[in-house]
Design an enzyme around this catalytic site. Structure first.
Site, PDB file in Angstrom:
ATOM      1  CG  PHE A  88      -7.934   4.701   1.188  1.00  0.00           C
ATOM      2  CD1 PHE A  88      -7.673   4.150   2.440  1.00  0.00           C
ATOM      3  CD2 PHE A  88      -8.591   5.916   1.128  1.00  0.00           C
ATOM      4  CE1 PHE A  88      -8.052   4.806   3.613  1.00  0.00           C
ATOM      5  CE2 PHE A  88      -8.977   6.576   2.294  1.00  0.00           C
ATOM      6  CZ  PHE A  88      -8.709   6.023   3.536  1.00  0.00           C
ATOM      7  CG  HIS A  89      -3.123   3.899  -3.469  1.00  0.00           C
ATOM      8  ND1 HIS A  89      -2.161   4.894  -3.609  1.00  0.00           N
ATOM      9  CD2 HIS A  89      -4.310   4.508  -3.687  1.00  0.00           C
ATOM     10  CE1 HIS A  89      -2.758   6.042  -3.889  1.00  0.00           C
ATOM     11  NE2 HIS A  89      -4.054   5.828  -3.939  1.00  0.00           N
ATOM     12  N   PRO A  90      -4.315  -0.661  -1.841  1.00  0.00           N
ATOM     13  CG  PRO A  90      -6.211  -1.886  -1.186  1.00  0.00           C
ATOM     14  CD  PRO A  90      -5.739  -0.481  -1.493  1.00  0.00           C
ATOM     15  CG  ASP A 110      -1.987   1.049   1.240  1.00  0.00           C
ATOM     16  OD1 ASP A 110      -2.309   1.573   0.150  1.00  0.00           O
ATOM     17  OD2 ASP A 110      -2.525   1.355   2.320  1.00  0.00           O
TER      18      ASP A 110
END
Length: 552
Positions: A467-469, A293
């Site tokens: 919020f970049h998994p 992330d």
């Protein structure tokens, strides 16, 4: 119920595949647990803080207590709605740097180098430069996904770019074109004042062509017979039923739910599956591992002048902005307000940008809470290539239960060094002459935080997920024991089953992940259809000629 292709997840990649597969004449069923995206909270760009905080649209996941962030549980939103996370995200559009995809290729994802993916970025875009200049040659002109730039009428957007220039950094006309490195205009998935999600861009046209339908329900497991995926078991209105796939099952359920569904289906680390009484179909130890992330902080300043968005932070102004947007799709409601940005390198010897900035002319949190100081502005900043890795595991064998998400943020010493550098470089940018008319004082971290220990304490308390998994079903060579899918997105060890979404990224790319996720769906479609891939590009991206000896 049956179709040629059954896709789990109506998100960024799933919608793109539904469009391309149905366009080719195949019957497609898309399984989506969430409901409609047709409401002002989703469709109005400026309302972006609402949908990701609404249980109606968001899965509502949280991380396990993060040991290096004082045991905090961080929110981990994922879209539970048509369009998936593209319907609740910040609408920021970033392709990623060319070198990111070259690293994918070098790690075993053959055919996913920048030369291979650039044609898909062009195919998926209709790019609107808004008269601001840019790299038209590098951009798409006829694709389903509309990409635009905000009006940048607030002087703070220009002050940010000017400050970067004064600090000695590059300026870029188009960070999604030849040259990512530098300060410039941000791009957003907004068209004619509306959020241009994957649902608007891809799913609605697919539903109109007669070959695609959406089935609402919770995917419980992939049905596998004699080593081949034959359908998906779905919970609908309290009853489990199987939707059969004549050709293939494709999972596009997010970096959290794709590995969860694989494990519920018997594909994953054998010992972990055994813990939950799940029969092992394929022992793949990489399922749920390699979780990555972007972690970031908001560096906030109070403003000397009342020119920030705070003047609209009252019910009357919000109502007027909402009404103008509702009737005309114009005004402040028609932009995500992220209209200037930067990609820079943290130090000499770093080949391409490893720090990203989102600039916002207001001091506010993602949950919509404004800073107590009132008028202010902020830059979201964080390292792009953290060495930390986490995992997604099962909480139980019950498909209704949320997965256990542990990012293991800041578990490597290099992460702390990188983050401190981010904060110090940001302070230097805001200290430039361009901001002298606007900067009153620093709100966060605050002038008192200067030493390494003081900055580390601030990071532990205030760092948040961007919020970049991604990465939990890693793409790689078929003989790589940690790979989950091969370079054609086929699950290794099971026939008729693919995964195509951000979970297959071997390594997190620069910037926001919606663009790369849609590109993954576009390219996966050609692999699934067995048609020739788009011809590789000969274009070469810009890399700072003195990167080995200069930081800027």
């Amino acid at each position: 119920m049956q179709a040629d292709y059954v896709i789990v997840g109506a998100g960024s990649a799933g919608c793109a595949m539904a469009y391309r597969l149905s366009e080719a004449g195949h019957k497609v069923i898309v399984i989506e647990h969430g409901g409609t995206d047709m409401g002002p909270f989703i469709q109005m760009p400026a309302a972006l803080s609402y949908p990701m905080n609404m249980g109606r649209y968001d899965w509502g996941y949280q991380t396990e207590p993060e040991p290096h962030l004082d045991g905090r549980r961080l929110v981990a939103p994922r879209g539970k709605v048509l369009g998936g996370s593209s319907s609740i995200n910040g609408m920021v559009y970033v392709r990623g740097h060319a070198r990111d995809f070259d690293h994918w290729r070098d790690s075993g994802a053959e055919g996913w180098a920048y030369a291979d993916v650039l044609p898909y970025y062009r195919r998926m875009e209709t790019w609107h430069d808004g008269g601001h200049g840019g790299d038209a040659h590098w951009r798409g002109k006829t694709g389903p996904l509309h990409v635009s730039r905000g009006p940048r009428t607030n002087p703070l957007f220009h002050a940010f770019v000017q400050a970067g220039k004064q600090a000695g950094y590059q300026v870029t006309q188009d960070y999604n074109g030849e040259k990512q490195e530098g300060f410039g205009a941000f791009e957003q998935t907004v068209s004619k004042g509306r959020r241009w999600s994957a649902a608007n861009a891809y799913l609605r046209p697919a539903l109109k062509n007669g070959n695609c339908e959406v089935v609402r329900g919770l995917a419980e497991k992939v049905v596998i017979k004699d080593g081949r995926a034959t359908g998906v078991q779905v919970l609908r209105a309290g009853v489990s039923e199987v939707i059969e796939a004549r050709k293939e099952v494709i999972i596009a359920a997010s970096a959290f739910n794709s590995p969860k569904l694989l494990m519920l289906s018997g594909i994953g680390p054998a010992a972990h599956l055994a813990e939950h009484g799940i029969e092992v179909v394929a022992d793949r130890k990489g399922v749920g591992q390699n979780l990555q992330d972007h972690l970031e902080m908001y560096i906030q300043y109070a403003s000397k002048k009342p020119i920030t968005l705070y003047k609209y932070w009252n019910l009357v102004s919000k109502a007027m902005i909402g009404a103008q947007w509702l009737f005309t799709k114009t005004g402040l409601g028609a932009s995500n307000q992220f209209e200037s940005c930067a990609f820079i390198r943290s130090q000499a010897g770093v080949e391409y940008p490893d720090i990203q900035y989102h600039f916002l002319p207001m001091a506010v949190r993602y949950d919509g809470k404004a800073a107590a100081e009132g008028h202010g502005f902020q830059a979201h900043v964080g390292p792009m290539r953290s060495a930390s890795r986490g995992q997604v595991t099962l909480a139980s064998a019950d498909p209704v239960d949320a997965p256990k998400i542990a990012f293991n943020y800041m578990s490597e010493e290099a992460d702390w060094e990188d983050f401190r550098r981010c904060i110090r470089l940001t302070r230097e940018i805001f200290a430039q002459d361009a901001f002298e008319p606007f900067v009153k004082h620093e709100i966060q971290p605050g002038d008192a935080a200067q030493s390494d220990d003081e900055l580390d304490a601030v990071i532990r308390e205030h760092a948040e997920s961007a919020f970049h998994p991604c990465g939990t079903c890693k793409m790689g060579r078929a003989d790589d024991p940690w790979a989950v899918v091969d370079p054609e997105c086929r699950v290794i060890g099971v026939d008729g089953l693919r995964v195509a979404d951000s979970s297959i990224f071997p390594k997190i790319p620069n910037g926001n992940l919606n663009g790369p996720s849609i590109m993954t769906g576009e390219k996966a479609s050609d692999h699934i259809l067995g048609k020739g891939l788009l011809a590789a590009s000969n274009d070469v991206a810009w890399v700072h000629p003195d990167w080995q000896t200069k930081q800027r």
